[in-house]
Design a protein around this motif. Structure first.
Motif, PDB file in Angstrom:
ATOM      1  N   TRP A 103       1.031  -1.153   0.084  1.00 37.38           N
ATOM      2  CA  TRP A 103      -0.166  -0.323  -0.116  1.00 37.38           C
ATOM      3  C   TRP A 103       0.648   1.382  -0.151  1.00 37.38           C
ATOM      4  O   TRP A 103       2.164   1.218   0.782  1.00 37.38           O
ATOM      5  N   LYS A 256      -3.107  -1.336   6.518  1.00 39.31           N
ATOM      6  CA  LYS A 256      -3.179  -0.149   5.041  1.00 39.31           C
ATOM      7  C   LYS A 256      -3.672   0.596   6.033  1.00 39.31           C
ATOM      8  O   LYS A 256      -5.008   1.233   6.442  1.00 39.31           O
ATOM      9  N   LYS A 261      -3.812   3.623  -0.706  1.00 34.39           N
ATOM     10  CA  LYS A 261      -4.339   2.959  -2.024  1.00 34.39           C
ATOM     11  C   LYS A 261      -3.894   1.807  -1.826  1.00 34.39           C
ATOM     12  O   LYS A 261      -1.787   1.761  -1.469  1.00 34.39           O
ATOM     13  N   VAL A 262      -4.326   0.524  -2.882  1.00 30.80           N
ATOM     14  CA  VAL A 262      -4.069  -0.390  -2.812  1.00 30.80           C
ATOM     15  C   VAL A 262      -2.598  -0.811  -3.798  1.00 30.80           C
ATOM     16  O   VAL A 262      -3.334   0.291  -5.166  1.00 30.80           O
TER      17      VAL A 262
END
Length: 266
Positions: A103, A256, A261-262
């Motif tokens: 992430w 995360k 964001k991944v």
């Protein structure tokens, strides 16, 4: 075990790679006993491990942390040595691996590198030679490396197909024949490719510091090269605030963040 960056390692890391090879299985339970099967490894590699504090001692540690001073900030890298979850803080950016995904938290959209590559890149270079005790590795003798008239015996390391993000990579660990301390690392970079590479980059390891009984790099130096001919050194990469702990960070430390964001699913 895991790869290379293009922009962040301008200091001399321009040709690095993510030596990362294993972030598949997350273990959150604390191991109370460490069993080391030295017969898995070549005798020379066991001697290298021993020269750096011993594999059993290393496997008794849970958390590694270090910082990298940069011109405009200080990077802080933290890794769980069992699960290989990690977190890299590069103000105002943070990135990490939570055990399931890489992430990136970058609310100012300022990071221009590849977090999928960089989140554990420096850990794998830094944790030499112990990362070569990971599973899925093949060992065989390597031709001696000669530098300034001295010969350094070597071990060729390769990976089984499908291990890590670039199993076609090759590594060459060369050690001092008198002390068995690691002296050089040669490596190829095949991230994003299914083809083997003959282009071997070289890092010099000659500045060690003892931390909790383990020899870890205080600095490392990439060199220019032509094949196996080592040429002039680049600027050393220096490490500070190095710590090894037997305890783990809470799961939330690597989780995360809500606004992150991944960038890569495991």
């Amino acid at each position: 075990m895991k790869r290379i960056l293009t922009i962040v390692l301008i200091l001399g890391l321009s040709s690095c790679k993510e030596v990362a090879k294993s972030e598949k299985k997350v273990e959150t339970d604390v191991k109370t006993e460490t069993v080391v099967a030295n017969e898995r490894y070549p005798e020379a590699l066991v001697k290298v491990f021993d020269a750096h504090g011993g594999l059993k001692n290393w496997k008794g540690k849970r958390t590694l942390s270090f910082s990298l001073p940069k011109p405009k900030s200080v990077e802080v890298h933290t890794v769980d040595l069992y699960s290989r979850r990690d977190k890299v803080e590069i103000p105002p950016v943070t990135m990490g691996f939570d055990g399931g995904a890489v992430w990136l938290l970058d609310e100012q959209d300022s990071y221009k590198g590849n977090p999928a590559l960089y989140h554990n890149l420096m850990f794998y270079f830094y944790a030499m030679p112990f990362v070569f005790s990971d599973s899925g590795i093949n060992y065989k003798p390597a031709e001696d490396l000669v530098y300034e008239g001295k010969s350094y015996p070597g071990i060729h390391i390769s990976y089984n197909d499908g291990v890590g993000a670039s199993s076609k990579d090759d590594y060459y660990l060369h050690y001092d024949p008198e002390t068995y301390k690691m002296a050089w690392l040669g490596y190829t970079f095949t991230f994003g490719s299914n083809e083997k590479s003959e282009n071997v980059r070289w890092i010099h390891y000659n500045d060690w510091i003892e931390v909790e009984g383990i020899q870890l790099p205080k600095s490392m130096t990439w060199h220019n090269y032509e094949g196996r001919t080592i040429k002039e050194a680049k600027e050393p990469t220096v490490f500070e605030n190095i710590s090894l702990e037997e305890t783990s960070r809470p799961d939330s430390f690597y989780a995360k963040p809500e606004n992150a964001k991944v960038v890569l699913k495991d």
